[in-house]
Design an enzyme around this catalytic site. Sequence first.
Site, PDB file in Angstrom:
ATOM      1  N   THR A 170      32.508  67.185  72.322  1.00 37.47           N
ATOM      2  CA  THR A 170      31.662  66.003  72.201  1.00 37.47           C
ATOM      3  C   THR A 170      31.775  65.094  73.418  1.00 37.47           C
ATOM      4  O   THR A 170      32.845  65.023  74.051  1.00 37.47           O
ATOM      5  CB  THR A 170      32.090  65.200  70.945  1.00 37.47           C
ATOM      6  OG1 THR A 170      31.480  63.909  70.994  1.00 37.47           O
ATOM      7  CG2 THR A 170      33.596  65.006  70.861  1.00 37.47           C
ATOM      8  N   TYR A 202      38.205  60.610  66.139  1.00 42.28           N
ATOM      9  CA  TYR A 202      37.275  61.740  66.228  1.00 42.28           C
ATOM     10  C   TYR A 202      37.317  62.360  67.633  1.00 42.28           C
ATOM     11  O   TYR A 202      37.528  63.568  67.784  1.00 42.28           O
ATOM     12  CB  TYR A 202      35.851  61.280  65.881  1.00 42.28           C
ATOM     13  CG  TYR A 202      34.812  62.311  66.236  1.00 42.28           C
ATOM     14  CD1 TYR A 202      34.795  63.550  65.604  1.00 42.28           C
ATOM     15  CD2 TYR A 202      33.868  62.066  67.234  1.00 42.28           C
ATOM     16  CE1 TYR A 202      33.858  64.512  65.956  1.00 42.28           C
ATOM     17  CE2 TYR A 202      32.931  63.028  67.585  1.00 42.28           C
ATOM     18  CZ  TYR A 202      32.932  64.249  66.941  1.00 42.28           C
ATOM     19  OH  TYR A 202      32.013  65.204  67.299  1.00 42.28           O
TER      20      TYR A 202
END
Length: 342
Positions: free
Chosen positions: A117, A141
């Site tokens: 990501t 995350y």
Amino acid sequence: MSVLVTGGAGYIGSHMAHELLDAGEDVVIIDNLSTGFRWAVPPGAQLVVGDFGDSNLVPRIFADNRIDSIIHFAAKTVVPESVADPLGYYLNNTAKARALLECAVKAGVKNFIFSSTAAVYGNPERNPVAEDDSLNPLSPYGRSKLMVEWMLSDAAQAHDMRYVILRYFNVAGADPQGRAGQSTARATHLIKVATQAALGLRPGMEVFGVDYPTPDGSGLRDYIHVSDLARAHSAALKHLRSGGDSCTCNCGYQTGYSVLEVIDLVKKISGVDFPVKISGRRPGDAAAVIAANQRIKSRLGWTPEYDDLELILRHAYEWERRLFEQPKKPKLFSYDRLVASS
Ligand code: UDP
């Protein structure tokens, strides 16, 4: 040979499964259906309902199928949730990925493609941000994904395995043939929220900050069509199967659009002028995150096909409209509860 797709009943994974089957690949999906849907698995793919971190189940899948490659999508992906439940994220995204990697190494799987990501960059030091720029994830995350990048790189040094790490920017849109799309009713992403507001599934929406140092003050993001993202994985698979080196590549178009531009375009496409409230910044949001994409083009030979925000939004809107209108699916998605509680 077969490809194991973790999270193949989810948003990006189901597009990938279609893409692989279209190319004539044998596809095995492992998904625990926590956020994915059984109906999203394309006919022709084999679905194993279970956990990708299950060290009893996964070796059985390797024993029963000739798997040469893993595409690992399954993960928790909501930044604020990761702040509230960091250990849940480190278990699901990091510890279970370690278990999967160990099973893969033991089974002699040669190719591993990992969904990472843009969150690993945090607030990029420059835009477009390139793969070798500094990494400073701002959330559990982002850190849970970055740790897997490191594990993968170390494991590939030690064992007979190569990898491609793909760092996704903002994934949006739906399959142009209408076979798959973003189906999580409670998704918090901008385009999902805006299309739901246009369809009257929410009373309106908020813009989180118009005081950023960007042309119109709202956040800038690089929105990539989910089908182009699936193609990036196919390019990565081809690269690895033909003996290419391990590498890490951004997945984006190198173009930024603001939140206000996205909302205006959703209003234009839908013809609905839904209410928009300007709110304060959302904690942890960066002002601008735009991908440098030379590397994926040169190393993987990736060529985007849907690099057009209006097309992305049309596909997203069309999918959302069909989800809402199809008689069977609204029950699954609990739109009634969504409207009542928004
Ligand atoms: N955003 C917004 N309202 C929303 C959802 C998102 O203003 O209801 C903004 C968010 O602050 C960011 C951009 O839209 O600037 C993209 O956010 P999203 O959650 O879609 O993806 P992220 O970039 O956080 O991964």
